[in-house]
Design a protein around this motif. Structure first.
Motif, PDB file in Angstrom:
ATOM      1  N   LEU A  87      71.971   1.518  48.063  1.00  0.00           N
ATOM      2  CA  LEU A  87      72.947   0.219  48.110  1.00  0.00           C
ATOM      3  C   LEU A  87      72.290  -0.983  47.393  1.00  0.00           C
ATOM      4  N   LYS A  88      73.454  -1.713  46.872  1.00  0.00           N
ATOM      5  CA  LYS A  88      73.009  -2.999  46.305  1.00  0.00           C
ATOM      6  C   LYS A  88      73.941  -3.993  46.749  1.00  0.00           C
ATOM      7  N   ILE A  89      73.470  -5.473  46.792  1.00  0.00           N
ATOM      8  CA  ILE A  89      74.452  -6.603  46.980  1.00  0.00           C
ATOM      9  C   ILE A  89      74.851  -7.233  46.026  1.00  0.00           C
ATOM     10  N   ASN A  90      76.196  -7.290  45.790  1.00  0.00           N
ATOM     11  CA  ASN A  90      76.688  -8.041  44.599  1.00  0.00           C
ATOM     12  C   ASN A  90      77.346  -9.231  45.285  1.00  0.00           C
ATOM     13  N   ILE A  91      76.878 -10.409  45.009  1.00  0.00           N
ATOM     14  CA  ILE A  91      77.577 -11.716  45.443  1.00  0.00           C
ATOM     15  C   ILE A  91      78.109 -12.317  44.056  1.00  0.00           C
ATOM     16  N   PRO A  92      79.492 -12.713  44.144  1.00  0.00           N
ATOM     17  CA  PRO A  92      79.981 -13.094  42.786  1.00  0.00           C
ATOM     18  C   PRO A  92      79.429 -14.434  42.252  1.00  0.00           C
ATOM     19  N   LEU A  93      79.036 -14.693  41.289  1.00  0.00           N
ATOM     20  CA  LEU A  93      78.247 -16.022  40.560  1.00  0.00           C
ATOM     21  C   LEU A  93      79.422 -16.654  40.349  1.00  0.00           C
ATOM     22  N   THR A  94      79.948 -17.533  41.266  1.00  0.00           N
ATOM     23  CA  THR A  94      81.230 -18.132  40.942  1.00  0.00           C
ATOM     24  C   THR A  94      80.685 -19.733  40.863  1.00  0.00           C
ATOM     25  N   THR A  95      79.864 -20.039  41.223  1.00  0.00           N
ATOM     26  CA  THR A  95      79.072 -21.406  40.988  1.00  0.00           C
ATOM     27  C   THR A  95      77.693 -21.516  40.217  1.00  0.00           C
ATOM     28  N   PRO A  96      77.572 -22.792  39.686  1.00  0.00           N
ATOM     29  CA  PRO A  96      76.229 -22.847  38.779  1.00  0.00           C
ATOM     30  C   PRO A  96      74.987 -22.642  39.875  1.00  0.00           C
TER      31      PRO A  96
END
Length: 797
Positions: free
Chosen positions: A250-259
């Motif tokens: 598995l891997k964790i994908n956190i949306p890069l929505t902020t600087p």
């Protein structure tokens, strides 16, 4: 008593309106039957129970009993064609007996009724499968999260070094020493996925938007899921490496929505790469791979949000079931009343046994979601969990309405007094001393434009609510914290009463001969007080709304570093109509910061070269922000329409710059350039307003020059609005014609034209959101699609 048709329309899910029973069409068919029957004597009348207006459950119970007692060979017989597979739906078709068989109107009624029942069953099964799929995915995500948190807790208790935990508390998963080769293969797979997704993006987007109603997608929006995957491939290429959990990679994908997330992800990967390049890593740590604890917290927040949205969707589906069931009961009762036949018990038994009413999977999943949320996110506290899952709407009090009236009365009285005093002293005449108009009037003008815009937003909220536009869902507003239209009107009335009170007092002091620096500082102190109220950290004066406004302004100013959502670019569009306000703010800031108010030397700022150069930036800065948002959306979504929209704002930037240059130089060359650029930009903007933002000017529409679906009943309003938008878009011609009201200062004319632009924006807001709502309704999108953090990596790599 409220008619059922109005109650039905008020309680249905707006985005699913087309999927509900077409109760109004069935009523029209019944009316035809009634008109035909009124021409013939009625010999077979049946009396109905006088308690037909009882509650819904008791009515169903009563009619179910009657249905079992009725003869099978009654006036109708409903045939059920079984589906060929479990994923298909049963089809119902009614056969008419006795006198009904000879009535064409009755045949049309039951044909429409069968069609509605089949439609409801198909939509319900589709949405049920979608929510069940989401539920299963969330359960797996929750299992992974629980195991990772347990592993982290155990690792902390096993005595890992405190220094490691201070720097980066993490969980470790054992990998082989060939981590670098695994990384290379993962990157190759990711590149292949990106190429495939880019090839499929255009076809998937068109299928999602043009799919007919009879072919519901199994997912809420296949196009959206493809787009989310494409965003993951672009923005989440900085995600963590894979780890082993529950026997899966598995891997964790956190949306890069902020600087901050983007920079931290880059820093994290650089640090990891530097560490992994060392051979000591493999030898000493056994190939351990670290996953940041901060990412676990973000993953937990994402899963919690997904549970909330899933629970909301399940509630909508339960509402869909109950309202449709009640609609069938009501329309069949009306049919029995009109024809004198007892059709309701027979047909209702079929409706009760149909899929949408007999399936209990949604209720079971709803209970499971509640249990999981209470256990993992509410510390076994049901009351706390329900605050997230079923937030209560704030109710408007009568006191709020009372204070709106009080402050509105004060505002009108103060406005009348101010106008009378200004007229008596001749403040707004061209021949009068310009000191007041150059120093105090810009402050009043700023507040007037700001709260006029805010007042129109309150009118927009009222109109959206009236026509059932779900603006809260579109703007992603919290139901417990969003501003109602009464809140907006209260803020406007109270604020303008305060502003006019202060300005009226200042004018009175000035007329009495008080011209000290303290008196001249009053308008600046008024502006400072409002800024402090906006930035106040205490939980007073609509704290959550002020915080949301500041966060949106931060996102706009830092465009394109932030991911663009609907509320961000909607607010940026509002700033494009407030360029005069920003220019006034620039001058007032210069006037008070430089200390010119002590000597009333208003020429200092105007004669400063830095101030004149800054005027160019202030004039096109809102258009620049909006253009950067279009660029970010193109980068995220890959749609060329965002680049075309970017061109519209670039043309507006040139027009704004040409206007400032012409006002400065007053030459014929700049005048010609200003007219050419502004004319081109206006044509560009009008096309985008009507065709893209409003969705109008459809050549093949059933409504001439409009769209097929309209929220307003009167089509004339759309034509009038387009005409007004055209006229107000041409307000820039005043700069060329130099028209002013007779004997009135030019700044008053400028305020009037700026108010017209704000009014145009308020008109634009309604139709822009109407078009957005219809797009959501066309895709039956009523809840947000929350991306999930944990993704499985194929072992083929």
């Amino acid at each position: 008593m409220v008619k059922f048709s109005k109650q039905f329309e008020a309680e249905l899910v707006p985005e699913w309106k087309e999927a509900f029973v077409d109760y109004w069409q069935l009523k029209k068919d019944l009316k035809r039957i009634h008109l035909l029957n009124s021409d013939t004597p009625k010999t077979d009348k049946h009396h109905h129970d006088g308690s037909s207006q009882g509650n819904f459950l008791s009515s169903l119970r009563k009619f179910s009993v009657l249905g079992h007692r009725h003869r099978e060979n009654g006036v109708i017989h409903v045939h059920r064609k079984l589906a060929s597979s479990a994923s298909m739906n049963d089809v119902y078709e009614t056969e008419l007996h006795e006198q009904l068989a000879d009535s064409e109107a009755a045949k049309e009624f039951f044909a429409c009724l069968d069609c509605q029942l089949n439609k409801v069953n198909k939509f319900y099964r589709t949405k049920e499968e979608e929510f069940l799929g989401r539920g299963e995915a969330l359960k797996k995500q929750m299992d992974v999260l629980v195991e990772l948190k347990a592993t982290l807790k155990q690792q902390q208790s096993d005595g890992a070094s405190s220094q490691d935990f201070k720097e980066d508390v993490s969980i470790s998963s054992h990998n082989s020493c060939e981590e670098d080769s695994v990384k290379d293969r993962a990157e190759q797979e990711q590149q292949q996925q990106q190429q495939q997704q880019q090839q499929e993006a255009n076809t998937d987007g068109s299928e999602a938007s043009e799919m007919p109603f009879s072919e519901f997608p199994k997912a809420e929006d296949i196009g959206n899921s493809k787009r989310i995957k494409r965003e993951d491939s672009k923005l989440q290429s900085l995600s963590t490496r894979s780890f082993n959990c529950q026997g899966k990679n598995l891997k964790i994908n956190i949306p890069l929505t902020t600087p901050t997330r983007s920079f931290s992800a880059i820093t994290y990967l650089v640090r990891e790469d530097l560490i992994n390049q060392s051979s000591k890593k493999c030898n000493s740590d056994g190939g351990k791979l670290n996953i940041n604890k901060t990412k676990l917290r973000r993953a937990e927040k994402m899963i919690r949000g997904a549970f909330v949205e899933l629970y909301k969707g399940l509630g909508y589906l339960e509402t869909y079931r109950n309202l449709n069931m009640l609609a069938f009961v009501k329309i069949l009762k009306k049919f029995d009343k009109v024809t004198g036949k007892q059709v309701l018990p027979i047909y209702l038994r079929v409706v009760e046994s149909s899929y949408f009413n007999s399936s209990n999977k949604v209720m079971n999943l709803c209970d499971e979601v509640e249990e999981l949320f209470i256990k993992h996110f509410a510390e076994e506290d049901r009351t706390k969990a329900m605050k997230y899952l079923k937030p209560r709407q704030r109710k408007d009090s009568h006191g709020k309405t009372f204070f709106i009236g009080i402050f509105t009365g004060c505002f009108i009285a103060l406005l009348a007094g101010y106008i009378i005093m200004a007229h008596m002293t001749g403040m707004y005449r061209q021949q009068h001393d310009p000191v007041y108009m150059e120093t105090v009037y810009p402050v009043l003008s700023m507040f007037s434009l700001l709260f006029l815009h805010f007042f129109l937003y309150g009118c927009n909220i009222f109109a959206w609510k009236k026509v059932r536009i779900n603006y809260s869902f579109i703007f992603e507003l919290a139901p417990t914290k969003e501003l109602k239209y009464r809140d907006v009107f209260l803020i406007c009335a109270s604020s303008m009463a305060v502003v006019l009170g202060v300005v009226f007092a200042h004018l009175s002091l000035q007329q009495k001969g008080y011209s000290s620096a303290q008196v001249q500082a009053i308008p600046g102190l008024l502006l400072l007080a409002f800024l402090l109220a906006l930035l106040c950290p205490f939980n007073i004066l609509y704290h959550s709304s002020r915080y949301r406004f500041l966060s949106v302004m931060r996102n706009i100013i830092l465009s394109p570093l932030y991911k663009v959502v609907m509320l961000d670019f909607f607010m940026a569009d509002q700033l494009c109509s407030q360029v005069p306000l920003l220019r006034n703010l620039e001058y007032v800031a210069c006037y008070y910061i430089s200390g010119s108010f002590r000597t009333q030397n208003y020429h200092y700022c105007m004669s400063s070269k830095n101030y004149r150069d800054l005027a160019y930036a202030v004039s096109f800065l809102p258009y620049y922000w909006r253009a950067m948002q279009c660029a970010r959306r193109w980068f995220d979504e890959g749609q060329m329409s965002h680049l075309v929209n970017l061109g519209k704002y670039v043309s507006a930037m040139f027009a704004a710059g040409a206007k400032v240059a012409y006002e400065k130089e007053k030459s014929t060359g700049w005048l010609c350039l200003f007219v050419i650029i502004s004319s081109s930009a206006t044509v560009y903007q009008l096309y985008w307003d009507f065709v893209k933002d409003w969705g109008l000017l459809q050549m093949n529409s059933k409504n001439p020059w409009l769209r097929n679906e309209l929220m307003l009943r009167r089509k004339t309003l759309y034509y009038v609005s387009m005409g007004l938008n055209l006229i107000l878009r041409l307000a820039w011609l005043q700069t060329v014609l130099h028209y002013n009201f007779q004997h009135v200062d030019s700044q008053v004319t400028g305020l009037f034209l700026a108010a017209l632009e704000v009014t145009r924006r308020g008109l634009w807001n309604f139709y822009r959101l109407e078009n957005e709502h219809l797009n959501n309704a066309g895709k039956f999108r009523a809840v947000k699609i929350v991306p999930l953090p944990f993704h499985e990596v194929d072992e083929e790599d």
